[in-house]
Every structure is written in structure tokens, then in C-alpha cells.
Design a protein around this motif. Structure first.
Motif, PDB file in Angstrom:
ATOM      1  N   UNK A 293       2.638  10.192  -0.154  1.00  0.00           N
ATOM      2  CA  UNK A 293       1.814  10.812  -1.196  1.00  0.00           C
ATOM      3  C   UNK A 293       2.626  11.417  -2.330  1.00  0.00           C
ATOM      4  N   UNK A 294       3.786  11.984  -2.031  1.00  0.00           N
ATOM      5  CA  UNK A 294       4.577  12.650  -3.060  1.00  0.00           C
ATOM      6  C   UNK A 294       5.442  11.728  -3.894  1.00  0.00           C
ATOM      7  N   UNK A 295       5.449  10.449  -3.583  1.00  0.00           N
ATOM      8  CA  UNK A 295       6.286   9.509  -4.328  1.00  0.00           C
ATOM      9  C   UNK A 295       5.517   8.994  -5.545  1.00  0.00           C
ATOM     10  N   UNK A 296       6.062   9.165  -6.733  1.00  0.00           N
ATOM     11  CA  UNK A 296       5.302   8.803  -7.940  1.00  0.00           C
ATOM     12  C   UNK A 296       5.010   7.321  -8.055  1.00  0.00           C
ATOM     13  N   UNK A 297       5.778   6.470  -7.395  1.00  0.00           N
ATOM     14  CA  UNK A 297       5.548   5.022  -7.503  1.00  0.00           C
ATOM     15  C   UNK A 297       4.652   4.485  -6.389  1.00  0.00           C
ATOM     16  N   UNK A 298       4.093   5.373  -5.562  1.00  0.00           N
ATOM     17  CA  UNK A 298       3.143   4.963  -4.532  1.00  0.00           C
ATOM     18  C   UNK A 298       1.761   4.871  -5.152  1.00  0.00           C
ATOM     19  N   UNK A 299       1.215   3.660  -5.230  1.00  0.00           N
ATOM     20  CA  UNK A 299      -0.099   3.464  -5.841  1.00  0.00           C
ATOM     21  C   UNK A 299      -1.220   3.946  -4.939  1.00  0.00           C
ATOM     22  N   UNK A 300      -1.135   3.616  -3.653  1.00  0.00           N
ATOM     23  CA  UNK A 300      -2.192   3.958  -2.714  1.00  0.00           C
ATOM     24  C   UNK A 300      -2.226   2.956  -1.578  1.00  0.00           C
ATOM     25  N   UNK A 301      -3.249   3.077  -0.735  1.00  0.00           N
ATOM     26  CA  UNK A 301      -3.367   2.268   0.464  1.00  0.00           C
ATOM     27  C   UNK A 301      -4.431   1.184   0.299  1.00  0.00           C
ATOM     28  N   UNK A 302      -4.137   0.013   0.832  1.00  0.00           N
ATOM     29  CA  UNK A 302      -5.169  -0.960   1.172  1.00  0.00           C
ATOM     30  C   UNK A 302      -5.359  -0.862   2.682  1.00  0.00           C
ATOM     31  N   UNK A 303      -6.616  -0.857   3.147  1.00  0.00           N
ATOM     32  CA  UNK A 303      -6.840  -0.621   4.578  1.00  0.00           C
ATOM     33  C   UNK A 303      -6.110  -1.635   5.448  1.00  0.00           C
ATOM     34  N   UNK A 304      -6.068  -2.879   5.032  1.00  0.00           N
ATOM     35  CA  UNK A 304      -5.400  -3.919   5.786  1.00  0.00           C
ATOM     36  C   UNK A 304      -5.619  -5.247   5.098  1.00  0.00           C
ATOM     37  N   UNK A 305      -4.925  -6.260   5.554  1.00  0.00           N
ATOM     38  CA  UNK A 305      -5.028  -7.570   4.912  1.00  0.00           C
ATOM     39  C   UNK A 305      -6.144  -8.395   5.540  1.00  0.00           C
ATOM     40  N   UNK A 306      -7.237  -8.572   4.793  1.00  0.00           N
ATOM     41  CA  UNK A 306      -8.307  -9.475   5.208  1.00  0.00           C
ATOM     42  C   UNK A 306      -8.804  -9.156   6.620  1.00  0.00           C
ATOM     43  N   UNK A 307      -9.052  -7.864   6.860  1.00  0.00           N
ATOM     44  CA  UNK A 307      -9.485  -7.450   8.198  1.00  0.00           C
ATOM     45  C   UNK A 307     -10.836  -8.034   8.570  1.00  0.00           C
ATOM     46  N   UNK A 308     -11.595  -8.527   7.582  1.00  0.00           N
ATOM     47  CA  UNK A 308     -12.892  -9.115   7.914  1.00  0.00           C
ATOM     48  C   UNK A 308     -12.754 -10.353   8.783  1.00  0.00           C
TER      49      UNK A 308
END
Length: 421
Positions: free
Chosen positions: A131-146
Motif C-alpha cells: 500500500x505504501x509504494x507509490x508505483x503500486x496500482x492496486x489488486x486484481x482479485x485473480x486471473x480469470x477466476x470465473x
């Protein structure tokens, strides 16, 4: 001024593929990231494999989390932002699920309370660590979990659309708890848009999370039906971007083309650059595009066994980090976009699509909506889509700038000797 569309790659390590987490070599990662940054791209999507990071429901390995942080830091040193897939359970035909969810401990990934809490713990932990890293965009829950939730998976974890809705809400909340205010989203393969019995629905894709993610692969019947040089094949990514907008509550919700690639033999290696150029050009003609993230950065090593043949050559760079022609195409597009961000005109003609997800196969290759969209495209109409339930809603249409709504029956010719059913 419009914001520049982001350009990046899904990072496939050149040494060890995603098994590199077992023998993590930061120098090798740095060399990979150097070769990506040299193309002028601005972000990578990375994949911590779930069983390696959480081998037991109550054990999230601190060393693995530290290594992920080191990768994100190394990317930042090279001017690359990072999106992180959390529940990384499926990649390139292989499933990666922890033992505590399978066989003797078989529990449903989407409905079992203990599994859900374990998943939320992992997502929250990874997000908080970054969270504290400025280049961290965010999370994707997972790859094509459907792909775990229905056929053709050989052992699906069945769930209802309502249960999936609850699961998505819980998982995205865990990401937000760990890293408030970051760009958290979920991403599925195109069965969400095309498969009638998928419990992951188009409405969920277009309304949960910060952006809508689409994954465009023309081996889904598109290239088989229409060939490698055709409007459906070269505009398939643009179609998914515009199809997603029918279900969005926000008329200007951003859409991320998070996966797209040139799969052989349908797209031969000698045609990959031309396919890349056409795909990117048409995607950039879609308003509200957040970014294009190519699959993938580096080829899979021929030393690794049992991958589908197409997986070995999908990289923009070879296994020894040499750029291919398609890499230069993407680099040029990124450079041009940074210099002069695109501002595509509103798409004013909308094709009506069924709001009922039980008939979403009409939107799939061969379906009447799919074929009508590309008839319009071939005629130069620049179509978008609208739900049939909104087709007469003047307020909704005005908010999206739509001035004309057409149906597939109006677009496609009537079959000889009868009427369309």
C-alpha cells in the motif's frame, strides 16, 4: 486534455516462468524489467502463485510477501507501475490452487466460509504490504477466476450468480481494507460475456471494482470463423470494450484491456506485428479506455514441459529478452499516446444486446449480436452497445451520447427462404 491510455505487459519471468517464486532471483527479475522498460511501457501486471504464497489457510509466507515487495520496488526503479493478481489460481492452462481447497480438503472456492476468509486474508495481506509504494496500482482479485465456476473446467466449483456477487463484494472489500484508495478490480475470461450458464455475469464485470477488465483472445471461435485478417479478428478487443459498456451504470466507466495477445497458429508469428498494430489501433478508438496490457512480456522457455504450443511464443520478447516486431509496434503506440493522448469521438450508434444473461451467447462468435456488430463495423459505423432494456430510455442514451439504436434483425440480412428466428 485527455489522459493518455496506459500501455503495459503481463509479466512472465524469462527464467522459470511463474515458478520463479520458488527460486526467486532478483537480478533476473531486474534484467526482465529492464527489457520491458526499454520498450517505453509504463506498467506490469504480476502473478504471485497462490499455493506458493499461502500453502496453508493460516500461513501466508512472509518471505514470499517480501519478494513480491522487492519485485514491485525493482519495477518502480525502472519507472514501471505494478498491478498484482492476488488469488492466482490459473495461468496458461495450469491451475494453481492450494491443497487446503482440493481433494481430501475439497471446499468450494466461492461459497465455503473458511475458504472465503482465507482468500480475504491473503488479498488484504498483499495489498497492505504494498500500500505504501507509490508505483503500486492496486489488486486484481485473480486471473480469470470465473473459469473455476463452470464448464468447460473439469471440476468446477459451482455457485449461483448471487453467491458470486457476495464473493466479489467480500474480496474487493479485503483489497480496500489492505490498500485504501488503490485501483482494485476483478477480471474474467470472455465466458462472462459469452457463456449462458456462467455465474459471473456481465453486470458484475461492469459494476464491481474500480474499472471493467476485458480479456480478448481470438482463439475463442473468432479467428476460426473469420480468419486472421478480418473485422471480427482485428476488432475483437474493441468489441469487448464496447460490449462491456452496455452493462455499466457509469456512462464513462473506464475499461481496461487487461489481456490481449497474438495466439499462433491462428495468428502466425509473421503476422503478429500486424495483428498487434490493428488491435491497438481499434482499441484506441474506444472512448474511456484505461489501458492496454499485452500478453505477455517474455516467451515461455522450451525447457518447460506440457504447455499448450501457443503459450511458448506469446511474448513480446524472446526468452533471452530480445524484442520481436510486435514489441516495437506496442512501443511505438505507447510513445505516440504519451506524446498526443487520444480523444476518440463518442460512438453514437448502439446495437441492442440482451439484458438477460441466460442468452448472452447471442453476443458470442456466431451469435446474431456479434455478427451484427461486425457488419456495422465493416460498414464504418463505429458501433457501441446498449441493453435492450435501455434502448428506449432517452435519459440513458443521452448520457452516453447515443443518437441511434439498432437491433441485429435490422442489421443482418434475412436468411434466404425464411425469417430470422
Amino acid at each position: 486534455m485527455p489522459s493518455a491510455v496506459r500501455f503495459g505487459v503481463n509479466y512472465t519471468p524469462s527464467e522459470g516462468w511463474f515458478h520463479h517464486w520458488l527460486d526467486f532471483d532478483l537480478d533476473s527479475v531486474r534484467a526482465d524489467l529492464d527489457s520491458i522498460a526499454a520498450l517505453g511501457l509504463d506498467h506490469v501486471r504480476v502473478f504471485p502463485l497462490w499455493p506458493y504464497f499461502q500453502p496453508n489457510r493460516s500461513l501466508i509466507r512472509p518471505r514470499a510477501v517480501e519478494q513480491l515487495g522487492a519485485l514491485v520496488d525493482a519495477a518502480g526503479e525502472r519507472g514501471l507501475d505494478v498491478n498484482v493478481d492476488g488469488l492466482q489460481g490459473h495461468l496458461s492452462s495450469f491451475d494453481f490452487l492450494p491443497a487446503w481447497t482440493r481433494t481430501w480438503h475439497r471446499r468450494n472456492l466461492f461459497t465455503d466460509p473458511d475458504v472465503i476468509e482465507g482468500q480475504a486474508d491473503l488479498l488484504r495481506t498483499l495489498a497492505a504490504a504494498l500500500a505504501g509504494r507509490p508505483n503500486f496500482l492496486g489488486m486484481t482479485l485473480g486471473n480469470e477466476v470465473n473459469q473455476f465456476s463452470a464448464g468447460p473446467h473439469p471440476d468446477p466449483d459451482r455457485a449461483t450468480a448471487e453467491e458470486i456477487d457476495t464473493w466479489l463484494t467480500r474480496m474487493l472489500a479485503a483489497c480496500e481494507e489492505g490498500a485504501p484508495g488503490k485501483l482494485h478490480l476483478h477480471a474474467e475470461y470472455d465466458a462472462t460475456w459469452y457463456q449462458d450458464d456462467q455465474p459471473f455475469t456481465p453486470a458484475q464485470a461492469a459494476r464491481h471494482g474500480a474499472v471493467t477488465a476485458v480479456h480478448s483472445w481470438v482463439f475463442n471461435g473468432t479467428a476460426q470463423r473469420h480468419g486472421r485478417v478480418s473485422a471480427p479478428t482485428e476488432h475483437h478487443a474493441a468489441y469487448l470494450i464496447e460490449l462491456s459498456k452496455a452493462w455499466a451504470a457509469d456512462p464513462h466507466r473506464p475499461v481496461w484491456l487487461q489481456e490481449v495477445g497474438a495466439p499462433a497458429p491462428l495468428i502466425p508469428a509473421e503476422h503478429a506485428a500486424a495483428f498487434t498494430e490493428a488491435t491497438v489501433e481499434h482499441a484506441l478508438d474506444c472512448p474511456d479506455l484505461f489501458g492496454i496490457t499485452w500478453w505477455c512480456s517474455h516467451d515461455v522457455s522450451r525447457d518447460l514441459a506440457d504447455f499448450p504450443e501457443l503459450e511458448y511464443g506469446l511474448g513480446l520478447l524472446t526468452n533471452d529478452r530480445k524484442p520481436k516486431d510486435a514489441a516495437y509496434v506496442l512501443a511505438r503506440a505507447a510513445r505516440d499516446q504519451a506524446a498526443a493522448p487520444s480523444a476518440p469521438a463518442t460512438r453514437t450508434t448502439a446495437l441492442a444486446v440482451p439484458a438477460d444473461p441466460s442468452v448472452r451467447s447471442r453476443c458470442a462468435p456466431g451469435g446474431d449480436v456479434f455478427e451484427a456488430f461486425f457488419r456495422l463495423t465493416a460498414d464504418g459505423a463505429r458501433p457501441t452497445t446498449v441493453l435492450d432494456s435501455h434502448a428506449a430510455d432517452a435519459h440513458h442514451l443521452a448520457a452516453r451520447g447515443i443518437t441511434e439504436v439498432v437491433t441485429s434483425d435490422q442489421v443482418l440480412p434475412t436468411p434466404q427462404g425464411g425469417t430470422r428466428s
